[in-house]
Enzyme design. Structure first.
Site, PDB file in Angstrom:
ATOM      1  N   ARG A  46     -14.176  56.696   8.668  1.00  0.00           N
ATOM      2  CA  ARG A  46     -13.129  55.659   8.648  1.00  0.00           C
ATOM      3  C   ARG A  46     -11.740  56.295   8.674  1.00  0.00           C
ATOM      4  NH1 ARG A  46     -11.755  53.883   3.932  1.00  0.00           N
ATOM      5  NH2 ARG A  46     -13.874  53.568   3.164  1.00  0.00           N
ATOM      6  N   TYR A  98       1.257  34.959  21.909  1.00  0.00           N
ATOM      7  CA  TYR A  98      -0.192  34.855  22.127  1.00  0.00           C
ATOM      8  C   TYR A  98      -0.774  33.939  21.039  1.00  0.00           C
ATOM      9  CZ  TYR A  98      -5.073  36.349  22.004  1.00  0.00           C
ATOM     10  OH  TYR A  98      -6.438  36.374  21.987  1.00  0.00           O
ATOM     11  N   ASP A 170       4.569  43.789  21.195  1.00  0.00           N
ATOM     12  CA  ASP A 170       3.232  43.641  21.771  1.00  0.00           C
ATOM     13  C   ASP A 170       3.343  44.057  23.243  1.00  0.00           C
ATOM     14  OD1 ASP A 170       0.882  42.763  22.982  1.00  0.00           O
ATOM     15  OD2 ASP A 170       0.688  41.010  21.689  1.00  0.00           O
ATOM     16  N   LYS A 195      -7.463  44.678  27.059  1.00  0.00           N
ATOM     17  CA  LYS A 195      -6.942  44.172  28.317  1.00  0.00           C
ATOM     18  C   LYS A 195      -6.719  45.337  29.300  1.00  0.00           C
ATOM     19  CE  LYS A 195      -7.079  40.491  25.758  1.00  0.00           C
ATOM     20  NZ  LYS A 195      -5.929  39.975  25.027  1.00  0.00           N
TER      21      LYS A 195
HETATM   22  C1  LIG Z   1      -5.698  39.481  23.710  1.00  0.00           C
HETATM   23  C2  LIG Z   1      -4.355  39.630  23.134  1.00  0.00           C
HETATM   24  C3  LIG Z   1      -4.182  39.906  21.770  1.00  0.00           C
HETATM   25  C4  LIG Z   1      -5.361  40.000  20.818  1.00  0.00           C
HETATM   26  O1  LIG Z   1      -6.159  41.120  21.087  1.00  0.00           O
HETATM   27  P1  LIG Z   1      -7.752  41.214  20.870  1.00  0.00           P
HETATM   28  O2  LIG Z   1      -8.094  42.556  21.410  1.00  0.00           O
HETATM   29  O3  LIG Z   1      -8.374  40.079  21.624  1.00  0.00           O
HETATM   30  O4  LIG Z   1      -8.013  41.092  19.411  1.00  0.00           O
HETATM   31  C5  LIG Z   1      -2.882  40.084  21.306  1.00  0.00           C
HETATM   32  N1  LIG Z   1      -1.811  39.969  22.132  1.00  0.00           N
HETATM   33  C6  LIG Z   1      -1.953  39.687  23.441  1.00  0.00           C
HETATM   34  C7  LIG Z   1      -0.742  39.574  24.298  1.00  0.00           C
HETATM   35  C8  LIG Z   1      -3.213  39.500  23.987  1.00  0.00           C
HETATM   36  O5  LIG Z   1      -3.344  39.209  25.277  1.00  0.00           O
END
Ligand SMILES: *Cc1c(COP(=O)(O)O)cnc(C)c1O
Length: 372
Positions: A46, A98, A170, A195
């Protein structure tokens, strides 16, 4: 070294014993202590794992930060970051955040005494107007999802810095290939690596990059204490995906531009939202009644909820990603029932254009004749 080279070379020349080009997956949860008070640098999975370490060092280097952290999802990454705050702290966030982030703020962290303002954040002056004495952080998504509104990170970060407010970005949508928030003055950049960084619709992961020793130490403490870390196999999958990020992003952009010009010309499309880079395109159809038919008639593009992978996906934000955002809030930011969000993949652009054209036309014909 350029980012293309750094990406491709992740993990190479790191495994000295065998010279493995692809850095191995180490599943071991425990590591031998040579003697009392001695460590190989690894103690317990961890806290630190060799495969995860390669990934964390790579993302820190690629984004120009001091330290990287790999978490089990983008949401886990945001949760760790939120652990920096205490009851009474106020956070200013982008307006069309988001949906999952909005839900985490409103339905989880609010009950721990944090307060949030959602603001149309494009530059430092937008931030200035909403600062309160208890504001501790500004949380930016740029471009926003799904409205594709861009924010000037450096202008926001410079206002924030003067007030002792942390800037958190983000960076999921553009990826480090197009945007490096730390180099623009942000304190923390993070990704849903599920993504573009992963890129193949096959791994759930989150990455954080921090600037500065003290902040990095606090995030490391939170990562280890909360424990939602990325496993060795997923770390390896993410490393493998990231090696081709530059190639993929170039193709995503090229295809997205083709899609944008097709949609702009189409009589049944009223508006097209695109940040000018990357693979994310949102658009509104003339009539919400066209949406079900379009989704049903697609043959190449899949009606599915994620983004950033090689396969093209189409999302209906009002009922999918933004379902947990109240309708009034959704409407006020423009996430209406005529809006579709397209994660343009790396297929041949002409096949994508034809797929959309056929689906739109079939749906319109169906509406007009009442036939299914
Ligand atoms: C998908 C997404 C998240 C969340 O991420 P996960 O990997 O699904 O937990 C946060 N911010 C944006 C812009 C996203 O597209």
């Amino acid at each position: 070294m350029d980012i293309e080279t750094k990406l491709v070379q992740i993990g190479n020349r790191r495994e000295k014993e065998t010279g493995a080009i692809s850095f191995p997956v180490t599943f071991s949860t425990a590591f031998l202590h040579p003697a009392l008070g001695e460590s190989t640098g690894f103690d317990y999975i961890r806290t630190k794992n060799p495969t995860r370490t390669v990934l964390e060092e790579a993302i820190a280097e690629i984004e120009g930060g001091d330290r990287g952290f790999a978490m089990s999802s983008g949401m886990a990454a945001i949760h760790v970051i939120m652990g920096l705050f205490k009851p009474g702290d106020h956070i200013i966030a982008s307006l069309d955040l988001y949906g999952g982030t909005y839900r985490l703020f409103e339905q989880v962290w609010k009950s721990y005494g944090l307060t949030f303002s959602y603001v149309n954040l494009r530059s430092g002056s937008d931030l200035q107007d909403h600062l309160l004495p208890e504001t501790t952080a500004v949380f930016i998504e740029t471009p926003t999802n799904p409205m594709m509104i861009t924010a000037d990170i450096s202008s926001i970060a410079s206002v924030a810095k003067k007030q002792g407010v942390l800037t958190i970005v983000d960076n999921t949508f553009l990826s480090p290939y197009y945007q490096k928030p730390i180099l623009e003055g942000a304190d923390i950049s993070f990704h849903s690596a599920t993504k573009y960084l992963g890129g193949h619709n096959d791994v759930l992961a989150g990455l954080i990059v921090s600037n500065g020793q003290e902040l990095s130490d606090r995030l490391f403490f939170l990562q280890n204490s909360i424990g939602a870390v990325l496993g060795p196999m997923d770390s390896w999958l993410l490393i493998r995906g990231m090696k081709t990020l530059a190639l993929r992003m170039e193709r995503h952009t090229e295809n997205a531009k083709r899609i944008v010009s097709f949609l702009k010309e189409h009589p049944l499309i009223t508006d097209v939202l695109y940040a000018g880079l990357g693979g994310m395109v949102s658009f509104r159809v003339k009539d919400a009644a066209l949406v079900p038919g379009i989704l049903r008639h697609l043959r190449v593009i899949s009606f599915a909820e994620s983004l950033g992978g090689v396969e093209s996906l189409l999302t209906y934000p009002a009922v999918q990603t933004h379902a947990d955002v109240p309708k009034e809030v959704r409407d006020s930011v423009g996430v209406c029932d005529r809006l579709l969000r397209f994660s343009v993949g790396v297929e041949h652009a002409q096949d994508l254009v034809e797929d959309l054209r056929c689906a739109i036309e079939a749906s319109e014909l169906q509406l007009r004749t009442g036939e299914v």
